[in-house]
Design an enzyme around this catalytic site. Structure first.
Site, PDB file in Angstrom:
ATOM      1  CG  HIS A 100      63.185 -60.563  63.794  1.00 41.34           C
ATOM      2  ND1 HIS A 100      62.242 -60.401  64.777  1.00 41.34           N
ATOM      3  CD2 HIS A 100      63.759 -59.342  63.645  1.00 41.34           C
ATOM      4  CE1 HIS A 100      62.235 -59.140  65.196  1.00 41.34           C
ATOM      5  NE2 HIS A 100      63.147 -58.479  64.515  1.00 41.34           N
ATOM      6  CG  HIS A 339      63.509 -49.620  61.696  1.00 37.10           C
ATOM      7  ND1 HIS A 339      64.799 -49.608  62.177  1.00 37.10           N
ATOM      8  CD2 HIS A 339      63.019 -50.847  61.997  1.00 37.10           C
ATOM      9  CE1 HIS A 339      65.081 -50.776  62.733  1.00 37.10           C
ATOM     10  NE2 HIS A 339      64.019 -51.542  62.628  1.00 37.10           N
TER      11      HIS A 339
HETATM   12  C1  HEM Z   1      57.192 -52.530  64.692  1.00 37.25           C
HETATM   13  C2  HEM Z   1      58.186 -52.956  63.971  1.00 37.25           C
HETATM   14  C3  HEM Z   1      59.631 -52.951  64.377  1.00 37.25           C
HETATM   15  C4  HEM Z   1      60.218 -52.682  65.570  1.00 37.25           C
HETATM   16  C5  HEM Z   1      59.537 -52.317  66.889  1.00 37.25           C
HETATM   17  C6  HEM Z   1      61.661 -52.840  65.379  1.00 37.25           C
HETATM   18  C7  HEM Z   1      62.601 -52.672  66.371  1.00 37.25           C
HETATM   19  C8  HEM Z   1      63.937 -52.985  66.241  1.00 37.25           C
HETATM   20  C9  HEM Z   1      64.905 -52.972  67.306  1.00 37.25           C
HETATM   21  C10 HEM Z   1      64.607 -52.593  68.751  1.00 37.25           C
HETATM   22  C11 HEM Z   1      66.094 -53.371  66.784  1.00 37.25           C
HETATM   23  C12 HEM Z   1      67.423 -53.512  67.521  1.00 37.25           C
HETATM   24  C13 HEM Z   1      68.148 -52.195  67.460  1.00 37.25           C
HETATM   25  C14 HEM Z   1      69.558 -52.232  68.001  1.00 37.25           C
HETATM   26  O1  HEM Z   1      69.718 -52.468  69.199  1.00 37.25           O
HETATM   27  O2  HEM Z   1      70.515 -51.978  67.251  1.00 37.25           O
HETATM   28  C15 HEM Z   1      65.883 -53.633  65.385  1.00 37.25           C
HETATM   29  C16 HEM Z   1      66.852 -54.106  64.527  1.00 37.25           C
HETATM   30  C17 HEM Z   1      66.651 -54.323  63.182  1.00 37.25           C
HETATM   31  N1  HEM Z   1      65.504 -54.060  62.467  1.00 37.25           N
HETATM   32 FE1  HEM Z   1      63.731 -53.520  63.241  1.00 37.25          FE
HETATM   33  N2  HEM Z   1      61.910 -53.163  64.072  1.00 37.25           N
HETATM   34  C18 HEM Z   1      60.700 -53.239  63.424  1.00 37.25           C
HETATM   35  C19 HEM Z   1      60.502 -53.513  62.087  1.00 37.25           C
HETATM   36  C20 HEM Z   1      61.513 -53.713  61.172  1.00 37.25           C
HETATM   37  C21 HEM Z   1      61.312 -53.832  59.745  1.00 37.25           C
HETATM   38  C22 HEM Z   1      59.973 -53.703  59.050  1.00 37.25           C
HETATM   39  C23 HEM Z   1      62.546 -54.051  59.187  1.00 37.25           C
HETATM   40  C24 HEM Z   1      62.933 -54.251  57.739  1.00 37.25           C
HETATM   41  C25 HEM Z   1      62.100 -54.487  56.768  1.00 37.25           C
HETATM   42  C26 HEM Z   1      63.510 -54.067  60.271  1.00 37.25           C
HETATM   43  C27 HEM Z   1      64.859 -54.269  60.110  1.00 37.25           C
HETATM   44  C28 HEM Z   1      65.747 -54.362  61.157  1.00 37.25           C
HETATM   45  C29 HEM Z   1      67.091 -54.846  61.013  1.00 37.25           C
HETATM   46  C30 HEM Z   1      67.754 -55.288  59.708  1.00 37.25           C
HETATM   47  C31 HEM Z   1      67.660 -54.856  62.286  1.00 37.25           C
HETATM   48  C32 HEM Z   1      69.028 -55.400  62.667  1.00 37.25           C
HETATM   49  C33 HEM Z   1      68.913 -56.910  62.898  1.00 37.25           C
HETATM   50  C34 HEM Z   1      70.187 -57.550  63.430  1.00 37.25           C
HETATM   51  O3  HEM Z   1      71.033 -57.951  62.606  1.00 37.25           O
HETATM   52  O4  HEM Z   1      70.334 -57.653  64.657  1.00 37.25           O
HETATM   53  N3  HEM Z   1      62.850 -53.859  61.451  1.00 37.25           N
HETATM   54  N4  HEM Z   1      64.576 -53.366  65.073  1.00 37.25           N
END
Ligand code: HEM
Length: 579
Positions: A100, A339
């Site tokens: 983030h 994820h």
């Molecule tokens: C409970 C934990 C988490 C939830 C609920 C969550 C949920 C989400 C959601 C809803 C998105 C946006 C998806 C889209 O519309 O394309 C997202 C994007 C992303 N998530 Fe997660 N995530 C979680 C944990 C993580 C973790 C642990 C990582 C990596 C170590 C991660 C890496 C990413 C990345 C790289 C993106 C794209 C960010 C961007 O450039 O906008 N997330 N995630």
């Protein structure tokens, strides 16, 4: 020109040689001041692969649509909960903090577009189709999930001709705690107390909490009294443990500011603020690179690639020719692999490290009020450092593949299907292209994948895709055997390494640089004492014990000890010698 902004502002701002970072990341690079700033495009390692060569989602080699993202998610990524034997949930959660801080894809419009209603006419609407035999179809007759395409540089009408679309990152690309401090002067201003260098907090039950956010859509519809927070990042309320770490970072800023004020009563609000900010960002960079990243990527690899250094001195590796921007492949395929680390339930843990209860992830998304109830904040802080994360594999908890953001409904969204759809929305080149780019052999048939994937996986892929060249990066990359000791396969490892190299070497304010933006060597040595465990100790309410290495599970070689025994950053080194 690489400094064209999404809103067509091409003239870079005038840069003063400030000792401190801007909020939007401008002027980090003095030669190209817009590099890495908020609202500029992600970069790519390989040229885009759109259906029409410009912006439409890609088709398969045969010209047919690619297999449905939701179908791939349910057939390849079931919910088989395998716990990591070594690493705690803290590791996963800090990974999301890093994510983030670096990036947020930009979308405009409302996120309710599904084939069932008229909103699909919106050109940004590209709903995720649910196949007829899917559990969501069968049980609740749901035909699709909302999906909004990401804004690109073409939306602003600033790009001429048939140039392929590049998606916009709405936050600045640096690892600079923009999640705490904001991504522009305006978003930053709302967070400042303007006294003693502090950020605004609200006090309840003897603890400090972020201020209420009246405008964030996730907070709308909440009862007036229900906590819903404002921070530097709009996703602050997304999940319980993410919010917990955001609160920890906010409190740490104010803790540092209070100490600096005592040491240097002659400093004004702005000086205290910027010095506290600089210290906290440095702690964050240190914890991320030196305490956490090796878990994902392996230490030797990090040293070899010059992502971390084994030194007690400065590391002056800033290179103004390195573009710090976030890679599309990193944010929208490779790093999302993690994820799969997400746990479906969060443990509440007592000082004895007994877990007496747990909460369900999907019941509390966008509902941070749970943190303020009873002793939850401390119990969940200990939970983060006690509970296992899940293994990095092809299994995902159904909390995120069936129930994400379900609210009061039976089902919600599917994060893996979203990841696959996003990969296509952004027109990422094919998995096979990245194999080649990353030094693996290009696969001519599905069976050529056997060197890097298990036979079962290859068999599944061959049933789902018609051609080996059709495999999406976010699917192929996530199914490779791990390049041990990394927790990820060769292709994603190669992409993620490139990202974390750029993120440090392209940052003029990197914490290990000496010189006018840096620390004294003694101060730097203090920063290097910071740790996730001490951060949790110092900023939870009443946590008295933590194991030294908080990303690692408690064991005979990592036993909980009194918080006071853990190394701490000695802030007296920031006492102004000439007041
Ligand atoms: C409970 C934990 C988490 C939830 C609920 C969550 C949920 C989400 C959601 C809803 C998105 C946006 C998806 C889209 O519309 O394309 C997202 C994007 C992303 N998530 Fe997660 N995530 C979680 C944990 C993580 C973790 C642990 C990582 C990596 C170590 C991660 C890496 C990413 C990345 C790289 C993106 C794209 C960010 C961007 O450039 O906008 N997330 N995630």
């Amino acid at each position: 020109d690489d400094s064209v902004k999404s809103d067509c502002v091409v003239s870079p701002p005038p840069c003063t040689k400030s000792k401190y970072r801007s909020y939007d990341g401008t002027c980090n690079n003095l030669k190209k001041p817009l590099l890495g700033s908020s609202n500029t495009p992600y970069r790519r390692l390989l040229p885009a692969n759109y259906g029409d060569g410009i912006s439409s989602p890609p088709l398969s080699k045969s010209g047919q649509p690619l297999p449905l993202a939701r179908y791939i998610s349910t057939t390849v990524y079931p919910d088989i909960p395998l716990k990591d034997p070594i690493w705690t949930l803290n590791t996963m959660q800090w990974g999301q903090i890093i994510t983030h801080d670096l990036a947020l894809l930009k979308t405009t419009g409302s996120d309710t577009c599904c084939a069932n209603d008229n909103s699909t006419k919106d050109e940004k609407c590209w709903p995720i189709t649910i196949p007829p035999l899917d559990i969501m179809s069968l049980v609740s007759n749901t035909k699709c999930m909302s999906f909004l395409r990401t804004d690109t540089d073409r939306d602003g009408k600033c790009v001429e001709g048939n140039q392929p679309a590049e998606q916009i990152n709405s936050v600045n690309h640096f690892l600079d705690l923009s999640i705490v401090y904001g991504i522009s002067d305006e978003s930053h201003k709302q967070l400042r107390e303007n006294k003693g260098g502090r950020l605004i907090v609200e006090q309840r039950n003897d603890q400090d909490w972020p201020p209420h956010d009246p405008t964030n859509p996730t907070c709308l519809g909440k009862e007036k009294k229900e906590a819903c927070y404002l921070a530097g990042d709009t996703r602050v309320n997304q999940n319980t443990q993410l919010t917990l770490l955001q609160v920890i970072l906010l409190r740490e800023h104010n803790r540092i500011a209070d100490v600096l004020f005592k040491l240097n009563p002659h400093w004004d609000d702005e000086t205290i603020f910027q010095e506290a900010r600089k210290i906290l960002i440095a702690q964050h960079q240190h914890i991320s690179y030196y305490e956490m990243l090796h878990i994902f990527l392996g230490k030797k690899e990090l040293v070899k690639e010059k992502i971390i250094y084994e030194t007690e001195g400065f590391v002056n590796d800033y290179d103004e020719n390195v573009d710090p921007a976030v890679l599309n492949e990193h944010s929208h395929a490779a790093f999302r692999y993690f994820h799969s680390l997400i746990a479906g339930h969060l443990k509440l843990v007592l000082e004895s490290r007994l877990s007496f209860s747990k909460v369900r992830l999907s019941s509390w998304l966008n509902r941070p009020s749970i943190l303020e109830e009873e002793n939850n904040f401390d119990d969940l802080s200990r939970g983060l450092a006690t509970q296992s994360e899940y293994l990095a594999d092809a299994f995902h908890t159904s909390e995120i593949t069936q129930f994400l953001f379900r609210g009061n409904n039976t089902f919600g969204k599917d994060l893996k299907a979203t990841d696959i759809q996003r990969n296509r929305d952004h027109g990422l080149a094919r998995y096979n292209d990245y194999r080649e780019y990353c030094g693996l052999k290009r696969a001519k048939t599905f069976w050529d994948l056997l060197g890097s994937m298990s036979p079962l996986v290859v068999f599944k892929l061959s049933k789902i895709y018609k051609n080996v060249d059709d495999i999406d990066l976010s699917v192929g990359g996530s199914l490779e055997n791990h390049a041990k000791p990394a927790m990820v396969g060769t292709t994603f490892l190669c992409i993620i390494k490139k990202q974390f190299y750029r993120t440090r070497v392209g940052d003029r304010f990197w914490f290990e640089n000496g010189g006018e933006t840096g620390f004294t060597l003694d101060q730097l040595k203090e920063i290097r004492k910071s740790s996730i465990s001490r951060l949790l100790c110092d900023n939870s309410h009443n946590v008295k014990l933590m194991q030294p290495r908080g990303f690692e599970k408690i064991s005979l070689i990592n036993l909980p000890t009194s918080c006071n025994n853990l190394p701490a950053v000695n802030l007296t080194l920031w006492k102004d010698p000439v007041p």
